[in-house]
Enzyme design. Structure first.
Site, PDB file in Angstrom:
ATOM      1  N   GLU A  56      -2.218 -23.202  35.357  1.00  0.00           N
ATOM      2  CA  GLU A  56      -1.233 -24.192  34.937  1.00  0.00           C
ATOM      3  C   GLU A  56      -0.955 -25.219  36.028  1.00  0.00           C
ATOM      4  O   GLU A  56      -0.828 -26.419  35.755  1.00  0.00           O
ATOM      5  CB  GLU A  56       0.087 -23.496  34.547  1.00  0.00           C
ATOM      6  CG  GLU A  56      -0.038 -22.465  33.435  1.00  0.00           C
ATOM      7  CD  GLU A  56      -0.183 -21.056  33.962  1.00  0.00           C
ATOM      8  OE1 GLU A  56       0.512 -20.166  33.464  1.00  0.00           O
ATOM      9  OE2 GLU A  56      -1.008 -20.854  34.885  1.00  0.00           O
ATOM     10  N   CYS A  79       3.998 -17.596  34.749  1.00  0.00           N
ATOM     11  CA  CYS A  79       4.723 -16.698  35.642  1.00  0.00           C
ATOM     12  C   CYS A  79       6.066 -17.281  36.074  1.00  0.00           C
ATOM     13  O   CYS A  79       6.330 -18.471  35.944  1.00  0.00           O
ATOM     14  CB  CYS A  79       3.868 -16.391  36.872  1.00  0.00           C
ATOM     15  SG  CYS A  79       3.563 -17.836  37.920  1.00  0.00           S
ATOM     16  N   CYS A  90       5.029 -20.906  37.834  1.00  0.00           N
ATOM     17  CA  CYS A  90       4.387 -21.830  36.900  1.00  0.00           C
ATOM     18  C   CYS A  90       5.389 -22.378  35.882  1.00  0.00           C
ATOM     19  O   CYS A  90       5.276 -23.528  35.453  1.00  0.00           O
ATOM     20  CB  CYS A  90       3.233 -21.138  36.186  1.00  0.00           C
ATOM     21  SG  CYS A  90       1.800 -20.841  37.248  1.00  0.00           S
ATOM     22  N   SER A 174     -37.341   6.214  32.612  1.00  0.00           N
ATOM     23  CA  SER A 174     -36.312   5.461  31.881  1.00  0.00           C
ATOM     24  C   SER A 174     -36.449   3.948  32.045  1.00  0.00           C
ATOM     25  O   SER A 174     -35.663   3.197  31.464  1.00  0.00           O
ATOM     26  CB  SER A 174     -34.919   5.887  32.348  1.00  0.00           C
ATOM     27  OG  SER A 174     -34.762   5.635  33.734  1.00  0.00           O
ATOM     28  N   ARG A 190     -21.293  -5.857  35.591  1.00  0.00           N
ATOM     29  CA  ARG A 190     -21.042  -5.378  36.954  1.00  0.00           C
ATOM     30  C   ARG A 190     -20.157  -6.343  37.727  1.00  0.00           C
ATOM     31  O   ARG A 190     -19.310  -5.924  38.515  1.00  0.00           O
ATOM     32  CB  ARG A 190     -22.370  -5.184  37.688  1.00  0.00           C
ATOM     33  CG  ARG A 190     -23.152  -3.969  37.230  1.00  0.00           C
ATOM     34  CD  ARG A 190     -24.448  -3.848  38.012  1.00  0.00           C
ATOM     35  NE  ARG A 190     -25.234  -2.712  37.558  1.00  0.00           N
ATOM     36  CZ  ARG A 190     -26.462  -2.431  38.005  1.00  0.00           C
ATOM     37  NH1 ARG A 190     -27.012  -3.217  38.918  1.00  0.00           N
ATOM     38  NH2 ARG A 190     -27.116  -1.383  37.529  1.00  0.00           N
ATOM     39  N   THR A 202     -28.924  10.047  38.379  1.00  0.00           N
ATOM     40  CA  THR A 202     -29.360   8.667  38.164  1.00  0.00           C
ATOM     41  C   THR A 202     -29.937   8.072  39.439  1.00  0.00           C
ATOM     42  O   THR A 202     -30.964   7.384  39.413  1.00  0.00           O
ATOM     43  CB  THR A 202     -28.181   7.806  37.672  1.00  0.00           C
ATOM     44  OG1 THR A 202     -27.745   8.295  36.402  1.00  0.00           O
ATOM     45  CG2 THR A 202     -28.594   6.350  37.530  1.00  0.00           C
ATOM     46  N   ASP A 206     -33.813   7.016  39.390  1.00  0.00           N
ATOM     47  CA  ASP A 206     -34.065   5.579  39.286  1.00  0.00           C
ATOM     48  C   ASP A 206     -33.978   4.816  40.600  1.00  0.00           C
ATOM     49  O   ASP A 206     -34.451   3.687  40.680  1.00  0.00           O
ATOM     50  CB  ASP A 206     -33.075   4.951  38.291  1.00  0.00           C
ATOM     51  CG  ASP A 206     -33.209   5.536  36.889  1.00  0.00           C
ATOM     52  OD1 ASP A 206     -34.278   6.079  36.572  1.00  0.00           O
ATOM     53  OD2 ASP A 206     -32.227   5.431  36.124  1.00  0.00           O
ATOM     54  N   ARG A 213     -27.105  -9.301  40.670  1.00  0.00           N
ATOM     55  CA  ARG A 213     -28.172 -10.150  41.184  1.00  0.00           C
ATOM     56  C   ARG A 213     -28.280 -11.494  40.469  1.00  0.00           C
ATOM     57  O   ARG A 213     -28.762 -12.453  41.039  1.00  0.00           O
ATOM     58  CB  ARG A 213     -29.516  -9.420  41.070  1.00  0.00           C
ATOM     59  CG  ARG A 213     -29.602  -8.179  41.942  1.00  0.00           C
ATOM     60  CD  ARG A 213     -30.933  -7.489  41.806  1.00  0.00           C
ATOM     61  NE  ARG A 213     -31.122  -6.897  40.494  1.00  0.00           N
ATOM     62  CZ  ARG A 213     -30.658  -5.717  40.126  1.00  0.00           C
ATOM     63  NH1 ARG A 213     -29.927  -5.009  40.983  1.00  0.00           N
ATOM     64  NH2 ARG A 213     -30.874  -5.237  38.923  1.00  0.00           N
ATOM     65  N   GLU A 296     -22.055   3.968  34.606  1.00  0.00           N
ATOM     66  CA  GLU A 296     -23.383   3.684  34.078  1.00  0.00           C
ATOM     67  C   GLU A 296     -24.244   4.926  33.893  1.00  0.00           C
ATOM     68  O   GLU A 296     -25.460   4.816  33.719  1.00  0.00           O
ATOM     69  CB  GLU A 296     -24.094   2.673  34.978  1.00  0.00           C
ATOM     70  CG  GLU A 296     -23.451   1.290  34.983  1.00  0.00           C
ATOM     71  CD  GLU A 296     -24.380   0.210  35.519  1.00  0.00           C
ATOM     72  OE1 GLU A 296     -25.609   0.389  35.437  1.00  0.00           O
ATOM     73  OE2 GLU A 296     -23.880  -0.802  36.005  1.00  0.00           O
TER      74      GLU A 296
END
Length: 381
Positions: A56, A79, A90, A174, A190, A202, A206, A213, A296
């Site tokens: 605002e 606010c 604000c 996977s 993420r 995991t 993996d 990224r 995840e």
């Protein structure tokens, strides 16, 4: 002459602007603002980063004298001053600017603000219209609404699986079940969440980096549940600039020493049956100001969070493949619920195409409760 846009169209623009601050404003909410005068948009802005000026304030400064007698559209109640607040009010800025009418999607559930901004504006003779696109606005700030009312992190579970619910083949492979579009969307998720969490299986299978990224912005805290210290200190998740937290129930002291020498934080939270105390973990994260966690996987971690009622939202990506195999890895492991009528039932499901894949999104009871509360406050009920 009336506006060429409806209030709903203008509020959609506000929400689109607010989303530009995704990842940068936490733990503050996502907020956009549009100033309209004589049917024309004269200024617009969004809250760009935590500690910076609110949407605002920026929009009113851009509008200058054109704010006099104009309308202001904002997705969250403006606010007010309260003890410890780092930025100016604000509502007072809106009053000084001479705004004649304010459209608000939802009220701010922060107890220091709730209703006070609306009351102050009306006290100053400014018309306030509430509830425009309240549901959409509440979903945009679901993390903030949950965090500010419960002081616990908003937990989302993300899984990528075959149509028959497998996250890895019987050989353990996977990569990649889902397509490039789905993986890019996960990168954005993420960025949206303060922390990303996976289990030891995991990491071992993996070797992920668990970083953002494809989008600019801050990196999430990487959390590894490693109850017995099985993950190698050379795993990629322990490299790079983003911080990594390993949570364990009984890691060998020598391995803990090695990880700490690499700059990795280790937190011991032993729970029942040699497992990590997940409720204790969420409390510890809350004390650090972590407002959200994206879980995840894998399957055992997913079950642990779901079975303990710790998940507010799910993102299930389905690839158009059938994996098969009695020894393939299920998306959700554990013991499972004993019968369909006792299974966890999701609310407000939505389905969308992401490339060749399908994304099913839904809320648990606790997750949807914050949305309903925000919608109720936004309509003045």
């Amino acid at each position: 002459m009336g506006s060429r846009w409806t209030p709903e169209e203008l509020m959609r623009r506000v929400l689109a602007l607010a989303q530009e601050g995704e990842g940068f404003t936490r733990p503050n909410p996502l907020v956009g603002a549009v100033v309209v005068r004589d049917g024309e948009i004269v200024a617009e802005a969004y809250h760009e980063r935590f500690g910076g000026p609110h949407a605002e304030i920026i929009a009113l400064e851009k509008a200058g004298e054109k704010a006099q007698g104009a309308e202001l559209y904002v997705n969250l109640e403006p606010c007010v001053d309260f003890p410890g607040k780092k930025t100016g009010s604000c509502t007072e800025a809106i009053i000084r600017a001479g705004i004649s009418r304010v459209f608000i999607a939802t009220r701010d559930p922060n107890p220091h603000v709730f209703g006070r901004g609306v009351a102050r504006l009306r006290e100053a003779g400014i018309e306030v219209v509430e509830g425009v696109l309240a549901k959409d606005a509440a979903k945009l700030n679901e993390i903030f609404f949950h965090w500010i009312t419960t002081r616990t992190p908003f937990v989302a579970l993300k899984l990528a699986m075959s149509l028959d619910g497998k996250i890895a083949s019987f050989t353990g492979k996977s990569k990649w079940i889902t397509g490039e579009g789905a993986r890019r969307l996960v990168q954005r998720l993420r960025r949206r969440y303060a922390a990303v969490l996976v289990g030891a299986n995991t990491v071992i299978a993996d070797d992920p980096e668990l970083t953002v990224r494809d989008f600019p912005g801050p990196q999430p805290l990487r959390i590894i549940l490693d109850g017995k210290g099985r993950v190698s200190p050379s795993a990629r998740v322990f490299s790079g600039e983003p911080k990594t937290l390993v949570v364990t129930a009984g890691m060998p002291e020598e391995k803990e020493k090695t990880l700490r020498e690499r700059g990795v934080e280790v937190l011991r939270l032993p729970g029942d049956h040699g497992q990590v105390d997940l409720k204790g973990l969420l409390q510890a994260l809350a004390e650090r100001g972590v407002d959200s966690v994206l879980v995840e996987g894998g399957g055992e971690v997913a079950w642990a969070f779901l079975s303990q009622g710790l998940v507010q939202k799910v993102f299930f990506f389905y690839a158009p493949i059938i994996m098969g195999g009695r020894n393939a890895v299920p998306a959700v492991g554990g013991e499972g619920f004993p019968s369909p009528d006792q299974a966890l039932r999701l609310k407000k499901l939505s389905v969308e195409r992401v490339g060749e894949d399908l994304l099913v999104t839904g809320y648990t009871e606790t997750g949807w409760r914050a949305i309903l509360a925000a919608m109720g406050s936004g309509t003045g009920s």
